[in-house]
Design a protein around this motif. Structure first.
Motif, PDB file in Angstrom:
ATOM      1  N   ALA A  93       0.855  -1.178   0.000  1.00 30.83           N
ATOM      2  CA  ALA A  93       0.000   0.000   0.000  1.00 30.83           C
ATOM      3  C   ALA A  93       0.896   1.233   0.000  1.00 30.83           C
ATOM      4  O   ALA A  93       1.961   1.234   0.622  1.00 30.83           O
ATOM      5  N   ASP A  94       0.475   2.274  -0.700  1.00 33.39           N
ATOM      6  CA  ASP A  94       1.291   3.491  -0.773  1.00 33.39           C
ATOM      7  C   ASP A  94       1.593   4.038   0.622  1.00 33.39           C
ATOM      8  O   ASP A  94       2.681   4.584   0.854  1.00 33.39           O
ATOM      9  N   SER A  95       0.668   3.889   1.536  1.00 33.47           N
ATOM     10  CA  SER A  95       0.811   4.478   2.866  1.00 33.47           C
ATOM     11  C   SER A  95       1.891   3.799   3.708  1.00 33.47           C
ATOM     12  O   SER A  95       2.322   4.357   4.722  1.00 33.47           O
ATOM     13  N   VAL A  96       2.349   2.619   3.304  1.00 28.97           N
ATOM     14  CA  VAL A  96       3.349   1.911   4.108  1.00 28.97           C
ATOM     15  C   VAL A  96       4.680   1.728   3.376  1.00 28.97           C
ATOM     16  O   VAL A  96       5.641   1.221   3.965  1.00 28.97           O
ATOM     17  N   LYS A  97       4.748   2.129   2.126  1.00 31.17           N
ATOM     18  CA  LYS A  97       5.991   1.963   1.365  1.00 31.17           C
ATOM     19  C   LYS A  97       7.143   2.674   2.062  1.00 31.17           C
ATOM     20  O   LYS A  97       7.009   3.807   2.507  1.00 31.17           O
ATOM     21  N   GLY A  98       8.261   1.978   2.149  1.00 31.07           N
ATOM     22  CA  GLY A  98       9.436   2.542   2.792  1.00 31.07           C
ATOM     23  C   GLY A  98       9.458   2.342   4.290  1.00 31.07           C
ATOM     24  O   GLY A  98      10.486   2.595   4.929  1.00 31.07           O
ATOM     25  N   ARG A  99       8.356   1.908   4.863  1.00 34.97           N
ATOM     26  CA  ARG A  99       8.293   1.696   6.317  1.00 34.97           C
ATOM     27  C   ARG A  99       8.078   0.229   6.677  1.00 34.97           C
ATOM     28  O   ARG A  99       8.584  -0.251   7.689  1.00 34.97           O
ATOM     29  N   PHE A 100       7.313  -0.479   5.865  1.00 37.13           N
ATOM     30  CA  PHE A 100       6.991  -1.879   6.130  1.00 37.13           C
ATOM     31  C   PHE A 100       7.716  -2.774   5.135  1.00 37.13           C
ATOM     32  O   PHE A 100       7.897  -2.408   3.967  1.00 37.13           O
ATOM     33  N   THR A 101       8.073  -3.965   5.596  1.00 38.20           N
ATOM     34  CA  THR A 101       8.709  -4.961   4.731  1.00 38.20           C
ATOM     35  C   THR A 101       8.061  -6.313   4.964  1.00 38.20           C
ATOM     36  O   THR A 101       8.000  -6.795   6.106  1.00 38.20           O
ATOM     37  N   VAL A 102       7.602  -6.920   3.871  1.00 35.56           N
ATOM     38  CA  VAL A 102       7.000  -8.253   3.955  1.00 35.56           C
ATOM     39  C   VAL A 102       8.009  -9.292   3.488  1.00 35.56           C
ATOM     40  O   VAL A 102       8.787  -9.044   2.554  1.00 35.56           O
ATOM     41  N   SER A 103       8.024 -10.430   4.149  1.00 39.09           N
ATOM     42  CA  SER A 103       8.923 -11.517   3.770  1.00 39.09           C
ATOM     43  C   SER A 103       8.219 -12.842   4.038  1.00 39.09           C
ATOM     44  O   SER A 103       7.248 -12.896   4.803  1.00 39.09           O
ATOM     45  N   ARG A 104       8.720 -13.896   3.417  1.00 45.75           N
ATOM     46  CA  ARG A 104       8.099 -15.202   3.614  1.00 45.75           C
ATOM     47  C   ARG A 104       9.130 -16.309   3.511  1.00 45.75           C
ATOM     48  O   ARG A 104      10.206 -16.134   2.923  1.00 45.75           O
ATOM     49  N   ASP A 105       8.759 -17.419   4.078  1.00 44.71           N
ATOM     50  CA  ASP A 105       9.551 -18.643   3.983  1.00 44.71           C
ATOM     51  C   ASP A 105       8.653 -19.671   3.297  1.00 44.71           C
ATOM     52  O   ASP A 105       7.703 -20.156   3.900  1.00 44.71           O
ATOM     53  N   ASN A 106       8.952 -19.965   2.048  1.00 43.25           N
ATOM     54  CA  ASN A 106       8.079 -20.873   1.282  1.00 43.25           C
ATOM     55  C   ASN A 106       8.068 -22.276   1.879  1.00 43.25           C
ATOM     56  O   ASN A 106       7.030 -22.926   1.920  1.00 43.25           O
ATOM     57  N   ALA A 107       9.204 -22.722   2.324  1.00 41.56           N
ATOM     58  CA  ALA A 107       9.289 -24.085   2.850  1.00 41.56           C
ATOM     59  C   ALA A 107       8.469 -24.238   4.127  1.00 41.56           C
ATOM     60  O   ALA A 107       7.873 -25.288   4.370  1.00 41.56           O
ATOM     61  N   GLU A 108       8.442 -23.194   4.932  1.00 41.98           N
ATOM     62  CA  GLU A 108       7.728 -23.249   6.205  1.00 41.98           C
ATOM     63  C   GLU A 108       6.314 -22.687   6.102  1.00 41.98           C
ATOM     64  O   GLU A 108       5.553 -22.790   7.061  1.00 41.98           O
ATOM     65  N   ASN A 109       5.986 -22.097   4.962  1.00 46.14           N
ATOM     66  CA  ASN A 109       4.677 -21.449   4.802  1.00 46.14           C
ATOM     67  C   ASN A 109       4.423 -20.420   5.897  1.00 46.14           C
ATOM     68  O   ASN A 109       3.381 -20.432   6.578  1.00 46.14           O
ATOM     69  N   THR A 110       5.394 -19.541   6.073  1.00 42.47           N
ATOM     70  CA  THR A 110       5.242 -18.438   7.016  1.00 42.47           C
ATOM     71  C   THR A 110       5.424 -17.117   6.285  1.00 42.47           C
ATOM     72  O   THR A 110       6.122 -17.043   5.268  1.00 42.47           O
ATOM     73  N   VAL A 111       4.801 -16.099   6.818  1.00 44.99           N
ATOM     74  CA  VAL A 111       4.956 -14.753   6.267  1.00 44.99           C
ATOM     75  C   VAL A 111       5.092 -13.795   7.442  1.00 44.99           C
ATOM     76  O   VAL A 111       4.456 -13.978   8.487  1.00 44.99           O
ATOM     77  N   SER A 112       5.935 -12.790   7.269  1.00 40.03           N
ATOM     78  CA  SER A 112       6.178 -11.806   8.331  1.00 40.03           C
ATOM     79  C   SER A 112       6.019 -10.397   7.778  1.00 40.03           C
ATOM     80  O   SER A 112       6.156 -10.176   6.575  1.00 40.03           O
ATOM     81  N   LEU A 113       5.759  -9.492   8.676  1.00 41.75           N
ATOM     82  CA  LEU A 113       5.646  -8.082   8.310  1.00 41.75           C
ATOM     83  C   LEU A 113       6.430  -7.268   9.327  1.00 41.75           C
ATOM     84  O   LEU A 113       6.045  -7.205  10.500  1.00 41.75           O
ATOM     85  N   GLN A 114       7.518  -6.686   8.890  1.00 45.85           N
ATOM     86  CA  GLN A 114       8.309  -5.799   9.732  1.00 45.85           C
ATOM     87  C   GLN A 114       7.779  -4.395   9.558  1.00 45.85           C
ATOM     88  O   GLN A 114       7.780  -3.871   8.431  1.00 45.85           O
ATOM     89  N   MET A 115       7.328  -3.789  10.632  1.00 52.19           N
ATOM     90  CA  MET A 115       6.720  -2.465  10.581  1.00 52.19           C
ATOM     91  C   MET A 115       7.584  -1.493  11.362  1.00 52.19           C
ATOM     92  O   MET A 115       7.748  -1.640  12.576  1.00 52.19           O
ATOM     93  N   ASN A 116       8.137  -0.530  10.664  1.00 46.77           N
ATOM     94  CA  ASN A 116       8.976   0.497  11.281  1.00 46.77           C
ATOM     95  C   ASN A 116       8.326   1.864  11.143  1.00 46.77           C
ATOM     96  O   ASN A 116       7.429   2.049  10.321  1.00 46.77           O
ATOM     97  N   SER A 117       8.798   2.787  11.933  1.00 43.96           N
ATOM     98  CA  SER A 117       8.282   4.169  11.880  1.00 43.96           C
ATOM     99  C   SER A 117       6.753   4.185  11.925  1.00 43.96           C
ATOM    100  O   SER A 117       6.095   4.850  11.121  1.00 43.96           O
TER     101      SER A 117
END
Length: 119
Positions: free
Chosen positions: A60-84
């Motif tokens: 979303a435009d409102s979170v660009k540069g502040r949030f980072t999404v990542s995933r582990d395909n093997a483990e079927n997990t997803v994370s969201l790092q939220m800064n600022s």
């Protein structure tokens, strides 16, 4: 039965950081896409960030540069790092996953985790 379980929400001051995690169970294959949506009181649920199996992301435009999404395909997990974090980030955050079966696409949702940002 596929289940998505979120963790990591909470209360934080503006400018702080939080990390959300989501773990999937009940599925053998990796999801085509995983990500996060949020819903603030009185507002519609909106996409926050999404990542495909191949690693392509959109935010979303409102979170660009502040949030980072990542995933582990093997483990079927997803994370969201939220800064600022900002007070307007306050919402219930939902983990989302999509799997493309042969004849249909299926969406899965977590139960939601509250993120509150104080000013």
């Amino acid at each position: 039965q596929v289940q998505l379980v979120e963790s990591g929400g909470g209360l934080v001051q503006a400018g702080g950081s939080l990390r959300l995690s989501c773990a999937a169970s009940g599925i053998v294959f990796s999801f085509n896409a995983m990500g996060w949506y949020r819903q603030a009181p009185g507002k519609q649920r909106e996409l926050v960030a999404r990542i495909t199996r191949g690693g392509s992301t959109n935010y979303a435009d409102s979170v660009k540069g502040r949030f980072t999404v990542s995933r582990d395909n093997a483990e079927n997990t997803v994370s969201l790092q939220m800064n600022s974090l900002k007070p307007e980030d306050t919402a219930v955050y939902y983990c989302h996953a999509q799997f493309n079966y042969v004849t249909r696409s299926q969406d899965y949702w977590g139960q939601g985790t509250q993120v509150s940002v104080s000013s």
